[in-house]
Design an enzyme around this catalytic site. Structure first.
Site, PDB file in Angstrom:
ATOM      1  N   ASN A 260       0.833  -1.223   0.000  1.00  0.00           N
ATOM      2  CA  ASN A 260       0.000   0.000   0.000  1.00  0.00           C
ATOM      3  C   ASN A 260       0.855   1.255   0.000  1.00  0.00           C
ATOM      4  O   ASN A 260       0.615   2.194  -0.764  1.00  0.00           O
ATOM      5  CB  ASN A 260      -0.892   0.017   1.249  1.00  0.00           C
ATOM      6  CG  ASN A 260      -2.228  -0.676   1.018  1.00  0.00           C
ATOM      7  OD1 ASN A 260      -2.679  -0.783  -0.116  1.00  0.00           O
ATOM      8  ND2 ASN A 260      -2.839  -1.147   2.089  1.00  0.00           N
TER       9      ASN A 260
ATOM     10  N   HIS B 141      -2.915   2.759  -2.433  1.00  0.00           N
ATOM     11  CA  HIS B 141      -4.035   1.950  -1.931  1.00  0.00           C
ATOM     12  C   HIS B 141      -4.754   1.218  -3.058  1.00  0.00           C
ATOM     13  O   HIS B 141      -5.192   0.067  -2.912  1.00  0.00           O
ATOM     14  CB  HIS B 141      -5.004   2.882  -1.198  1.00  0.00           C
ATOM     15  CG  HIS B 141      -5.892   2.178  -0.240  1.00  0.00           C
ATOM     16  ND1 HIS B 141      -5.513   1.832   1.036  1.00  0.00           N
ATOM     17  CD2 HIS B 141      -7.158   1.720  -0.376  1.00  0.00           C
ATOM     18  CE1 HIS B 141      -6.496   1.211   1.645  1.00  0.00           C
ATOM     19  NE2 HIS B 141      -7.511   1.131   0.809  1.00  0.00           N
TER      20      HIS B 141
ATOM     21  N   ASP C 126      -5.586  -2.694  -3.555  1.00  0.00           N
ATOM     22  CA  ASP C 126      -6.888  -3.317  -3.859  1.00  0.00           C
ATOM     23  C   ASP C 126      -6.771  -4.284  -5.031  1.00  0.00           C
ATOM     24  O   ASP C 126      -7.382  -5.360  -5.030  1.00  0.00           O
ATOM     25  CB  ASP C 126      -7.917  -2.228  -4.208  1.00  0.00           C
ATOM     26  CG  ASP C 126      -8.399  -1.495  -2.963  1.00  0.00           C
ATOM     27  OD1 ASP C 126      -8.000  -1.905  -1.850  1.00  0.00           O
ATOM     28  OD2 ASP C 126      -9.163  -0.519  -3.107  1.00  0.00           O
TER      29      ASP C 126
ATOM     30  N   GLU D 204      -6.176  -8.094   4.762  1.00  0.00           N
ATOM     31  CA  GLU D 204      -5.409  -8.905   3.800  1.00  0.00           C
ATOM     32  C   GLU D 204      -5.339 -10.345   4.286  1.00  0.00           C
ATOM     33  O   GLU D 204      -4.375 -11.050   4.071  1.00  0.00           O
ATOM     34  CB  GLU D 204      -4.014  -8.335   3.529  1.00  0.00           C
ATOM     35  CG  GLU D 204      -3.147  -7.708   4.596  1.00  0.00           C
ATOM     36  CD  GLU D 204      -3.184  -8.233   6.010  1.00  0.00           C
ATOM     37  OE1 GLU D 204      -4.267  -8.172   6.613  1.00  0.00           O
ATOM     38  OE2 GLU D 204      -2.131  -8.669   6.523  1.00  0.00           O
TER      39      GLU D 204
HETATM   40  N1  GTP Z   1      -5.509  -1.590  -0.258  1.00  0.00           N
HETATM   41  C1  GTP Z   1      -6.148  -2.105   0.799  1.00  0.00           C
HETATM   42  N2  GTP Z   1      -5.457  -2.253   1.946  1.00  0.00           N
HETATM   43  C2  GTP Z   1      -6.065  -2.789   2.993  1.00  0.00           C
HETATM   44  C3  GTP Z   1      -7.424  -3.199   2.941  1.00  0.00           C
HETATM   45  N3  GTP Z   1      -7.749  -3.710   4.152  1.00  0.00           N
HETATM   46  C4  GTP Z   1      -6.656  -3.612   4.939  1.00  0.00           C
HETATM   47  N4  GTP Z   1      -5.634  -3.062   4.260  1.00  0.00           N
HETATM   48  C5  GTP Z   1      -4.268  -2.765   4.718  1.00  0.00           C
HETATM   49  O1  GTP Z   1      -3.555  -3.979   4.934  1.00  0.00           O
HETATM   50  C6  GTP Z   1      -2.440  -3.670   5.794  1.00  0.00           C
HETATM   51  C7  GTP Z   1      -2.195  -4.824   6.708  1.00  0.00           C
HETATM   52  O2  GTP Z   1      -1.006  -4.554   7.382  1.00  0.00           O
HETATM   53  P1  GTP Z   1      -0.434  -5.417   8.573  1.00  0.00           P
HETATM   54  O3  GTP Z   1      -1.562  -5.973   9.387  1.00  0.00           O
HETATM   55  O4  GTP Z   1       0.570  -4.565   9.285  1.00  0.00           O
HETATM   56  O5  GTP Z   1       0.241  -6.643   7.911  1.00  0.00           O
HETATM   57  P2  GTP Z   1       1.373  -6.738   6.794  1.00  0.00           P
HETATM   58  O6  GTP Z   1       1.910  -5.396   6.386  1.00  0.00           O
HETATM   59  O7  GTP Z   1       0.821  -7.593   5.703  1.00  0.00           O
HETATM   60  O8  GTP Z   1       2.519  -7.485   7.561  1.00  0.00           O
HETATM   61  P3  GTP Z   1       2.614  -9.042   7.848  1.00  0.00           P
HETATM   62  O9  GTP Z   1       1.241  -9.604   7.901  1.00  0.00           O
HETATM   63  O10 GTP Z   1       3.315  -9.116   9.162  1.00  0.00           O
HETATM   64  O11 GTP Z   1       3.434  -9.642   6.751  1.00  0.00           O
HETATM   65  C8  GTP Z   1      -2.828  -2.364   6.508  1.00  0.00           C
HETATM   66  O12 GTP Z   1      -1.963  -1.340   6.068  1.00  0.00           O
HETATM   67  C9  GTP Z   1      -4.253  -2.088   6.066  1.00  0.00           C
HETATM   68  O13 GTP Z   1      -4.513  -0.705   5.922  1.00  0.00           O
HETATM   69  C10 GTP Z   1      -8.123  -3.008   1.704  1.00  0.00           C
HETATM   70  O14 GTP Z   1      -9.301  -3.337   1.550  1.00  0.00           O
HETATM   71  N5  GTP Z   1      -7.439  -2.477   0.664  1.00  0.00           N
END
Ligand code: GTP
Length: 364
Positions: free
Chosen positions: A243, A248, A252, A278
């Site tokens: 992201n 963003h 998606d 995610e």
């Molecule tokens: N683009 C987008 N991002 C999302 C959505 N839902 C959640 N996110 C983002 O997904 C990210 C998840 O980050 P983290 O939970 O820190 O996990 P990660 O960066 O994958 O790190 P690890 O799981 O430890 O590998 C966050 O920045 C959320 O804002 C969505 O519908 N669309």
């Protein structure tokens, strides 16, 4: 009480939720068949009792009509697939019965009324086209045959009857077309609403609520059949970085691509849900830990090879997958999901982009 009366009238039938109109038509025909038989039986009774004399020829036709009506009801009871042949047969014997009355009961000047009662039923049971055809047949048949009746209707009487029949046919044509199209639109919007309520808007996978509900059902089934089941917890790696780096919208796109890969890689009988930002979960009925590990490894590779495109950039994406498999005790969805989550956490700790089994080493 109401239920048992319904069982007597309609037999053991079940229609799917979105088939209310067909259910209504089926029940309506059952009632019409019974009512048609009873009305003629009543008139025959009146004739036998001398209250309402009916000619011998027409009594024969009425007896046949009564018998066939009740017979058709018995044929239809509990058998919705017989609806159209039964409805058409009934419609044809009705016409024969009314024509018999026109010819053989000339002392009854009101007998033409039965043609009026018939038309709404045809529209409801057989639809617009059949309704139009039967209305046209009735109008032209009466217009041409009137002067051959033993006691023809006067020109004024005939004009009134024919105009009223045309009016009735046109009225039901418009009303039927409107109500059917209204019903179809209602059904479609209900289906749309149900889909929206149970699916994730971004990926079109099951949302968390619908996913867990369908897993609970599959767990009950598996417990009854004594079969194993597994859950894969799929979590994208460093998704926050995707992201932050690509934006963003690119994030998606990645989520949608991964969802498509997951949905396309599993069996029809499996369930896939988006349970967090995610985070995805895959429920695998009738799958032990060997099968689950093989599939998880395949999914991991498919995701790694995916490289979804956003603008001109191919985005590298990987996932960590945790697996939990039911043991011999009944394991609720909450418990097995938690174990898959713990296994996924281990995969993250071991360096990401890998598959980890809850509490066990990999089977291969
Ligand atoms: N683009 C987008 N991002 C999302 C959505 N839902 C959640 N996110 C983002 O997904 C990210 C998840 O980050 P983290 O939970 O820190 O996990 P990660 O960066 O994958 O790190 P690890 O799981 O430890 O590998 C966050 O920045 C959320 O804002 C969505 O519908 N669309």
């Amino acid at each position: 009480m109401v239920l048992s009366l319904q069982k007597i009238l309609f037999g053991p039938v079940h229609f799917p939720d979105n088939d209310e109109y067909r259910a209504f038509q089926f029940r309506f025909l059952c009632i019409v068949l019974i009512a048609g038989g009873l009305v003629t039986l009543l008139l025959l009774g009146g004739s036998v009792g001398g209250v309402n004399p009916i000619s011998r020829q027409h009594s024969v036709s009425m007896t046949a009509f009564t018998t066939v009506s009740f017979g058709l009801w018995l044929v239809l009871r509990g058998q919705p697939q017989r609806f159209y042949p039964v409805a058409w047969t009934y419609e044809l014997i009705c016409l024969a019965e009314y024509i018999s009355a026109l010819i053989f009961v000339s002392e009854d000047e009101m007998r033409v009324i039965w043609f009026f009662t018939n038309i709404p039923g045809v529209y409801i049971l057989l639809g617009q086209r059949a309704g139009m055809v039967i209305t046209a047949l009735t109008v032209t048949g009466l217009a041409l045959a009137n002067r051959h009746f033993p006691r023809p209707y006067s020109v004024n009487g005939l004009a009134t009857v024919l105009s009223a029949l045309v009016y009735l046919g046109a009225f039901f044509h418009v009303y039927g077309a409107r109500s059917v199209s209204y019903f179809v639109r209602m059904r479609e919007s209900n289906q749309r609403l149900r889909h929206i309520a149970s699916h994730d808007a971004l990926t079109d996978l099951l949302n968390a609520g619908a996913y867990y509900a369908s897993c609970d059902q599959m767990i009950h089934l598996a417990a009854r059949q004594g079969k194993p089941y597994s859950v894969l917890f799929v979590d994208l790696d460093h998704f926050k970085k995707i992201n932050d780096t690509y934006g963003h919208e690119a994030g998606d796109t990645v989520l949608r691509s991964v969802a498509s890969v997951l949905a396309a890689s599993v069996r029809q009988s499996d369930a896939v849900g988006r349970i967090g930002g995610e985070e995805f979960s895959v429920f695998l009925p009738d799958t032990d830990r060997h099968g689950a590990f093989r599939l998880a490894e395949q999914l991991r590779q498919n995701i790694e090879q995916l490289r979804p495109k956003s603008g001109e950039i191919f985005i590298p994406v990987t996932a960590s997958i945790g697996i939990a498999t039911s043991d011999h005790s009944d394991m609720s969805m909450a418990v097995i999901q938690r174990k898959a989550d713990q296994a996924m956490y281990v995969a993250k700790q071991q360096g990401r982009n890998r598959v980890s089994l809850f509490d066990q080493p990999a089977p291969f």
